[in-house]
Design a protein around this motif. Structure first.
Motif, PDB file in Angstrom:
ATOM      1  N   ILE A 145       9.961   4.217  -2.053  1.00 28.71           N
ATOM      2  CA  ILE A 145       9.015   5.320  -1.941  1.00 28.71           C
ATOM      3  C   ILE A 145       9.852   6.589  -1.777  1.00 28.71           C
ATOM      4  CG2 ILE A 145       8.561   5.591   0.521  1.00 28.71           C
ATOM      5  CD1 ILE A 145       5.893   5.080  -2.089  1.00 28.71           C
ATOM      6  N   ILE A 146       9.456   7.641  -2.459  1.00 32.93           N
ATOM      7  CA  ILE A 146      10.131   8.940  -2.361  1.00 32.93           C
ATOM      8  C   ILE A 146       9.065   9.948  -1.949  1.00 32.93           C
ATOM      9  CG2 ILE A 146      11.354  10.760  -3.611  1.00 32.93           C
ATOM     10  CD1 ILE A 146      12.121   8.489  -5.662  1.00 32.93           C
ATOM     11  N   GLU A 147       9.285  10.637  -0.858  1.00 35.06           N
ATOM     12  CA  GLU A 147       8.344  11.675  -0.453  1.00 35.06           C
ATOM     13  C   GLU A 147       9.132  12.949  -0.174  1.00 35.06           C
ATOM     14  OE1 GLU A 147       4.535  11.016   1.740  1.00 35.06           O
ATOM     15  OE2 GLU A 147       5.656  12.007   3.330  1.00 35.06           O
ATOM     16  N   LEU A 148       8.691  14.023  -0.807  1.00 36.36           N
ATOM     17  CA  LEU A 148       9.289  15.333  -0.575  1.00 36.36           C
ATOM     18  C   LEU A 148       8.241  16.238   0.053  1.00 36.36           C
ATOM     19  CD1 LEU A 148      11.095  15.848  -4.008  1.00 36.36           C
ATOM     20  CD2 LEU A 148      12.105  15.044  -1.864  1.00 36.36           C
ATOM     21  N   PRO A 149       8.600  16.987   1.084  1.00 36.54           N
ATOM     22  CA  PRO A 149       7.652  17.921   1.698  1.00 36.54           C
ATOM     23  C   PRO A 149       7.459  19.138   0.804  1.00 36.54           C
ATOM     24  CG  PRO A 149       9.801  18.201   2.674  1.00 36.54           C
ATOM     25  CD  PRO A 149       9.916  17.042   1.716  1.00 36.54           C
ATOM     26  N   ALA A 150       6.510  19.986   1.146  1.00 33.82           N
ATOM     27  CA  ALA A 150       6.313  21.250   0.428  1.00 33.82           C
ATOM     28  C   ALA A 150       7.643  21.996   0.370  1.00 33.82           C
ATOM     29  CB  ALA A 150       5.254  22.090   1.134  1.00 33.82           C
TER      30      ALA A 150
ATOM     31  N   ASP B  94       0.863  -1.179   0.000  1.00 32.94           N
ATOM     32  CA  ASP B  94       0.000   0.000   0.000  1.00 32.94           C
ATOM     33  C   ASP B  94       0.902   1.233   0.000  1.00 32.94           C
ATOM     34  OD1 ASP B  94      -1.759   2.091   0.397  1.00 32.94           O
ATOM     35  OD2 ASP B  94      -2.852   1.110   2.022  1.00 32.94           O
ATOM     36  N   LEU B  95       1.153   1.770  -1.188  1.00 39.34           N
ATOM     37  CA  LEU B  95       2.080   2.891  -1.324  1.00 39.34           C
ATOM     38  C   LEU B  95       1.599   4.138  -0.610  1.00 39.34           C
ATOM     39  CD1 LEU B  95       2.958   2.472  -5.098  1.00 39.34           C
ATOM     40  CD2 LEU B  95       4.193   1.567  -3.118  1.00 39.34           C
ATOM     41  N   ARG B  96       0.278   4.333  -0.554  1.00 40.77           N
ATOM     42  CA  ARG B  96      -0.258   5.526   0.100  1.00 40.77           C
ATOM     43  C   ARG B  96      -0.026   5.491   1.598  1.00 40.77           C
ATOM     44  NH1 ARG B  96      -6.051   4.995  -2.005  1.00 40.77           N
ATOM     45  NH2 ARG B  96      -5.368   2.880  -1.659  1.00 40.77           N
ATOM     46  N   ALA B  97      -0.001   4.306   2.192  1.00 41.87           N
ATOM     47  CA  ALA B  97       0.150   4.181   3.644  1.00 41.87           C
ATOM     48  C   ALA B  97       1.610   4.009   4.066  1.00 41.87           C
ATOM     49  CB  ALA B  97      -0.670   2.994   4.151  1.00 41.87           C
ATOM     50  N   MET B  98       2.503   3.792   3.119  1.00 37.97           N
ATOM     51  CA  MET B  98       3.902   3.521   3.431  1.00 37.97           C
ATOM     52  C   MET B  98       4.586   4.785   3.954  1.00 37.97           C
ATOM     53  SD  MET B  98       6.436   1.594   0.805  1.00 37.97           S
ATOM     54  CE  MET B  98       5.335   0.197   0.621  1.00 37.97           C
TER      55      MET B  98
ATOM     56  N   GLU C 272      18.302   9.029   5.021  1.00 37.34           N
ATOM     57  CA  GLU C 272      18.076   7.621   5.342  1.00 37.34           C
ATOM     58  C   GLU C 272      17.343   6.931   4.184  1.00 37.34           C
ATOM     59  OE1 GLU C 272      16.259   6.937   9.211  1.00 37.34           O
ATOM     60  OE2 GLU C 272      16.879   8.947   9.814  1.00 37.34           O
ATOM     61  N   ARG C 273      17.562   7.409   2.958  1.00 42.57           N
ATOM     62  CA  ARG C 273      16.785   6.976   1.795  1.00 42.57           C
ATOM     63  C   ARG C 273      16.851   5.482   1.518  1.00 42.57           C
ATOM     64  NH1 ARG C 273      20.916   9.981   0.509  1.00 42.57           N
ATOM     65  NH2 ARG C 273      22.538   9.247  -0.911  1.00 42.57           N
ATOM     66  N   GLU C 274      17.924   4.807   1.925  1.00 39.51           N
ATOM     67  CA  GLU C 274      17.984   3.361   1.684  1.00 39.51           C
ATOM     68  C   GLU C 274      16.901   2.616   2.469  1.00 39.51           C
ATOM     69  OE1 GLU C 274      19.492   1.618  -0.710  1.00 39.51           O
ATOM     70  OE2 GLU C 274      20.076   3.607  -1.397  1.00 39.51           O
ATOM     71  N   LYS C 275      16.409   3.206   3.563  1.00 45.05           N
ATOM     72  CA  LYS C 275      15.313   2.586   4.322  1.00 45.05           C
ATOM     73  C   LYS C 275      13.993   2.668   3.562  1.00 45.05           C
ATOM     74  CE  LYS C 275      17.271   3.470   8.890  1.00 45.05           C
ATOM     75  NZ  LYS C 275      17.064   4.148  10.184  1.00 45.05           N
ATOM     76  N   ASN C 276      13.930   3.528   2.526  1.00 46.67           N
ATOM     77  CA  ASN C 276      12.715   3.665   1.719  1.00 46.67           C
ATOM     78  C   ASN C 276      12.604   2.583   0.653  1.00 46.67           C
ATOM     79  OD1 ASN C 276      11.739   5.945   3.059  1.00 46.67           O
ATOM     80  ND2 ASN C 276      13.021   7.293   1.840  1.00 46.67           N
ATOM     81  N   VAL C 277      13.652   1.775   0.482  1.00 47.26           N
ATOM     82  CA  VAL C 277      13.598   0.651  -0.455  1.00 47.26           C
ATOM     83  C   VAL C 277      12.747  -0.429   0.194  1.00 47.26           C
ATOM     84  CG1 VAL C 277      14.925  -1.134  -1.647  1.00 47.26           C
ATOM     85  CG2 VAL C 277      15.845   1.202  -1.459  1.00 47.26           C
ATOM     86  N   PHE C 278      11.645  -0.783  -0.462  1.00 51.49           N
ATOM     87  CA  PHE C 278      10.761  -1.789   0.121  1.00 51.49           C
ATOM     88  C   PHE C 278      10.792  -3.106  -0.635  1.00 51.49           C
ATOM     89  CE2 PHE C 278       8.137   0.800  -2.693  1.00 51.49           C
ATOM     90  CZ  PHE C 278       7.415  -0.148  -3.418  1.00 51.49           C
TER      91      PHE C 278
END
Length: 101
Positions: free
Chosen positions: A32-37, A5-9, A16-22
């Motif tokens: 998953i890559i998320e950038l704030p405003a 569930d990408l929306r809930a991840m 710490e981007r390597e922890k975003n590898v699922f």
């Protein structure tokens, strides 16, 4: 078979981007890559093909010298290149590196 569930991840910060590898195999890596405003992803050299699918929000992506805006529901596929990304209002993206072996 695995379902994600990408929306809930929950994402981790860029340092710490390597922890975003699922999910990872010798053929590809999914993260998953998320950038704030007002957030950005620094310029990086990608030695493999990359696929970005926008789960939520929008971002301006620069691939080599070409700039494009990608929005929720859109997908960008790039050959090996120099990439950077920024967003005004925030964005959540599925990123897949193809051929990571």
């Amino acid at each position: 078979m695995r379902i994600f569930d990408l929306r809930a991840m929950p994402p981790h910060p860029y340092d710490e981007r390597e922890k975003n590898v699922f999910y990872q195999t010798p053929q590809f890596k999914a993260r998953i890559i998320e950038l704030p405003a007002k957030g950005s992803m620094p310029t990086c050299e990608m030695a493999s093909h990359v696929l970005f699918y926008v789960v939520q929000g929008e971002a301006e992506v620069q691939v080599n010298q070409e700039v494009a805006t990608i929005k929720q529901g859109q997908c960008l596929i790039s050959e090996p290149s120099t990439l950077s990304m920024k967003t005004e209002d925030g964005v959540k993206i599925l990123g897949i590196q193809i051929g990571t072996a």
